[in-house]
Design an enzyme around this catalytic site. Structure first.
Site, PDB file in Angstrom:
ATOM      1  N   GLY A 129      37.650   9.573 -56.241  1.00 52.30           N
ATOM      2  CA  GLY A 129      37.971   8.084 -56.262  1.00 52.30           C
ATOM      3  C   GLY A 129      37.577   7.666 -58.088  1.00 52.30           C
ATOM      4  O   GLY A 129      37.217   8.656 -58.521  1.00 52.30           O
ATOM      5  N   SER A 130      37.776   6.474 -58.370  1.00 50.43           N
ATOM      6  CA  SER A 130      37.663   6.164 -59.749  1.00 50.43           C
ATOM      7  C   SER A 130      36.112   6.264 -60.095  1.00 50.43           C
ATOM      8  O   SER A 130      35.806   6.867 -61.133  1.00 50.43           O
ATOM      9  CB  SER A 130      38.031   4.689 -59.747  1.00 50.43           C
ATOM     10  N   GLU A 172      38.565  12.540 -46.352  1.00 49.78           N
ATOM     11  CA  GLU A 172      37.074  12.956 -46.605  1.00 49.78           C
ATOM     12  C   GLU A 172      36.310  13.628 -45.365  1.00 49.78           C
ATOM     13  O   GLU A 172      35.451  14.431 -45.477  1.00 49.78           O
ATOM     14  CB  GLU A 172      36.216  11.759 -46.951  1.00 49.78           C
ATOM     15  N   GLY A 218      30.092  17.354 -31.257  1.00 50.53           N
ATOM     16  CA  GLY A 218      31.461  16.800 -30.721  1.00 50.53           C
ATOM     17  C   GLY A 218      32.050  15.546 -31.689  1.00 50.53           C
ATOM     18  O   GLY A 218      32.922  14.876 -31.206  1.00 50.53           O
ATOM     19  N   HIS A 234      24.402  17.303 -22.174  1.00 51.69           N
ATOM     20  CA  HIS A 234      25.627  16.597 -22.399  1.00 51.69           C
ATOM     21  C   HIS A 234      26.012  15.692 -20.948  1.00 51.69           C
ATOM     22  O   HIS A 234      25.653  14.545 -20.941  1.00 51.69           O
ATOM     23  CB  HIS A 234      26.912  17.249 -22.794  1.00 51.69           C
ATOM     24  N   GLU A 279      34.255   8.765 -59.278  1.00 54.41           N
ATOM     25  CA  GLU A 279      33.855  10.018 -59.518  1.00 54.41           C
ATOM     26  C   GLU A 279      34.393  10.733 -60.609  1.00 54.41           C
ATOM     27  O   GLU A 279      34.247  11.971 -61.116  1.00 54.41           O
ATOM     28  CB  GLU A 279      34.186  10.826 -58.170  1.00 54.41           C
ATOM     29  N   HIS A 305      33.441   9.484 -52.262  1.00 52.61           N
ATOM     30  CA  HIS A 305      33.783   8.340 -53.082  1.00 52.61           C
ATOM     31  C   HIS A 305      32.909   7.122 -52.655  1.00 52.61           C
ATOM     32  O   HIS A 305      33.313   6.810 -51.321  1.00 52.61           O
ATOM     33  CB  HIS A 305      35.302   7.754 -53.146  1.00 52.61           C
TER      34      HIS A 305
END
Length: 539
Positions: A32-33, A54, A414, A293, A35, A77
């Site tokens: 992104g900008s 991401e 999960g 679980h 980075e 980002h």
């Protein structure tokens, strides 16, 4: 970037030296900008792996770390990109996967104004899914913070860390003493004392019917020390112990072909208790006790069952509801106990006598277990498995031969979207291996853009979509919970072949065992990624 006085380095230059010192020169990201100043200043020895989402970026980094055994560097980002990656961060956190997540931040003086793309209170955003999270209070503290983050990620219990850096920090002048950061080391000496080793050995030697429950820390340790598997086998044989894999396994810590192997514990309180009945001493190595679980109200243990846990994670030790816990290095503890326990001289016969029977054939189509049986017919030393088919997780380690470290991988918490990106990351981390990812058609949609990276890099990956046209695991839970008419569990037809081809990955669709076998044989001979849409009968 402004010119620096002669002999002085920028924060970016000092930070890159820190990353080099830790071997963090492969970066997984979606820029992104915020980075751009960081990415534009990378040296030629850095490699940037582009992911289209991401969550896929974090998943690929996890796969890379699992394959290499070392930490992986992720560039995200600000708040939006970090938020998108947090679904995958759950798996990395509970899987103890060392990731250094570096997030871009707006210009430092505008953060408090909540300017566009500012990550307000950045350090709290990823909590509680990271071990360490920080935004340096001054630009000059960025290199030291990144050094701490790199050490935090790999120090046991290993796991992901998060650092937010304002985009204008990189151009500031670094401290001269930052050169000392590249000379640092942190060593953990987590060995058991001689008296503790003798005490535990006496308990095990005195047991009438001991059992071992092994967890993912055993397999993870074997990446650096392959003798861990040998010591686990030796301990089981000397004690004549039944060996179980801890519930919800993210890795396979013991050869599934060994006569002492008794399978995976079902992740329910009553299920675990019932499997352990008759074992007076249960030694849990490298796992929590236990990660349940499904809800099965019952007492944790049958009276007379003593549980001893050895783990590298102090929090696993403190949160357990029963048993005695020891925090120690797993590889060393296994070697010490294998040497200290008495050999009872009893060896079991061939496990083949207790092999899982072949699944019944159906005229209506192929079943999920048949997919696993086909995979097992083509096991060799070049194949590594990534599994995200929760309808088959209990059968996977029964039907497929797993007999060496690092051969099996499953999501730790999960978080859907694990299978496709982790397989790509593993293939990048170990190009000599063929990574076979079995992924449910529901979860495949969460990480589908990983196919783009696979096609661009030509990774040796075989993506098997186990397609039952719905959320099969949820359907099973709905039946057990008495709510079978829950909406949203049927997906209908999704054309994974066309989707894969659109990303540049060759693909085919199979509906019978014979068709799948032929497609899988062909995929094993391919030089790059291949997707097979394996249509199976519904759960």
């Amino acid at each position: 970037m402004a010119d620096q006085p002669e002999g002085e380095k920028t924060v970016l230059e000092a930070s890159l030296e820190v990353f080099r010192a830790h071997g963090l020169t492969t970066i997984f990201g979606n820029p992104g900008s915020n980075e751009l100043p960081f990415l534009a200043g990378l040296g030629d020895d850095f490699r940037f792996i582009l992911g289209l989402h991401e969550q896929v970026v974090v998943g690929m980094a996890e796969g890379y770390s699992r394959a290499t055994g070392g930490p992986a560097l992720v560039n995200l980002h600000a708040a939006s990109g970090s938020g998108n990656g947090m679904g995958a961060l759950t798996n990395a956190h509970y899987g103890h996967v060392p990731l250094v997540v570096l997030a871009g931040q707006q210009v430092r003086r505008t953060v408090g104004q909540e300017a566009m793309l500012a990550n307000v209170d950045a350090a709290t955003l990823p909590a509680p899914l990271v071990k360490y999270s920080h935004e340096p209070l001054a630009a000059t503290d960025v290199p030291r913070t990144l050094s701490q983050a790199a050490f935090e990620a790999v120090t046991q219990p290993s796991g992901p860390v998060y650092v937010s850096v304002p985009l204008d920090d990189w151009d500031e002048t670094a401290l001269p003493d930052d050169e000392l950061l590249t000379q640092r080391s942190v060593t953990t000496a987590g060995t058991m004392s001689e008296s503790l080793r003798r005490e535990l050995a006496e308990v095990l030697n005195g047991a009438q019917n001991p059992a071992l429950v092994l967890g993912p820390q055993v397999d993870a340790a074997a990446v650096d020390d392959p003798t861990v598997y040998e010591h686990a086998v030796a301990l089981a044989e000397r004690l004549g112990a039944s060996v179980f894999v801890a519930p919800s396994p993210t890795r396979c810590p013991f050869p599934t072909t060994h006569p002492n192997f008794e399978g995976v514990l079902v992740p329910g309180i009553k299920s675990v208790r019932d499997r352990l009945i008759g074992h007076d001493v249960v030694l849990v190595m490298g796992a929590a006790t236990f990660r349940y679980h499904r809800w099965e109200p019952a007492n944790y243990l049958e009276p007379g069952t003593e549980v001893i846990q050895i783990t590298q994670d102090a929090r696993e030790a403190t949160r357990a509801p029963f048993g005695r816990a020891v925090v120690a290095d797993i590889a060393t503890a296994l070697a010490d106990l294998a040497e200290a326990t008495a050999d009872r001289g009893n060896r079991r016969g061939d496990r083949g006598a207790r092999a899982v029977p072949a699944p019944p054939r159906s005229e209506q189509g192929m079943t999920g277990p048949e997919v696993l049986d086909v995979l097992n017919e083509h096991v060799d030393d070049s194949v590594v498995y990534v599994n995200e088919t929760t309808t088959l997780d209990l059968e996977y380690l029964e039907r497929i031969v797993i007999d060496r470290p690092g051969m099996y991988h499953f999501p730790a918490s999960g978080g859907l979207g694990f299978g496709l990106p982790v397989a790509v990351g593993m293939a990048i981390g170990d190009p000599e291996k063929t990574v076979v990812a079995t992924v449910g058609d529901g979860s495949a949609n969460y990480g589908l853009t990983a196919l783009y990276t696979a096609a661009q890099l030509g990774t040796k990956t075989i993506f098997v979509i186990v397609n039952n046209s719905g959320y099969g695991a949820l359907s099973g839970f709905a039946e057990r919970m008495g709510v079978p008419d829950t909406p949203g569990l049927i997906l209908g037809t999704i054309d994974f072949v066309s989707l894969a081809q659109g990303y540049g990955v060759p693909a085919s669709r199979t509906t019978t065992r014979e068709e799948f076998d032929a497609a899988y044989r062909e995929a094993l001979q391919a030089d790059g990624p291949v997707l097979i849409d394996a249509v199976v009968l519904g759960a």
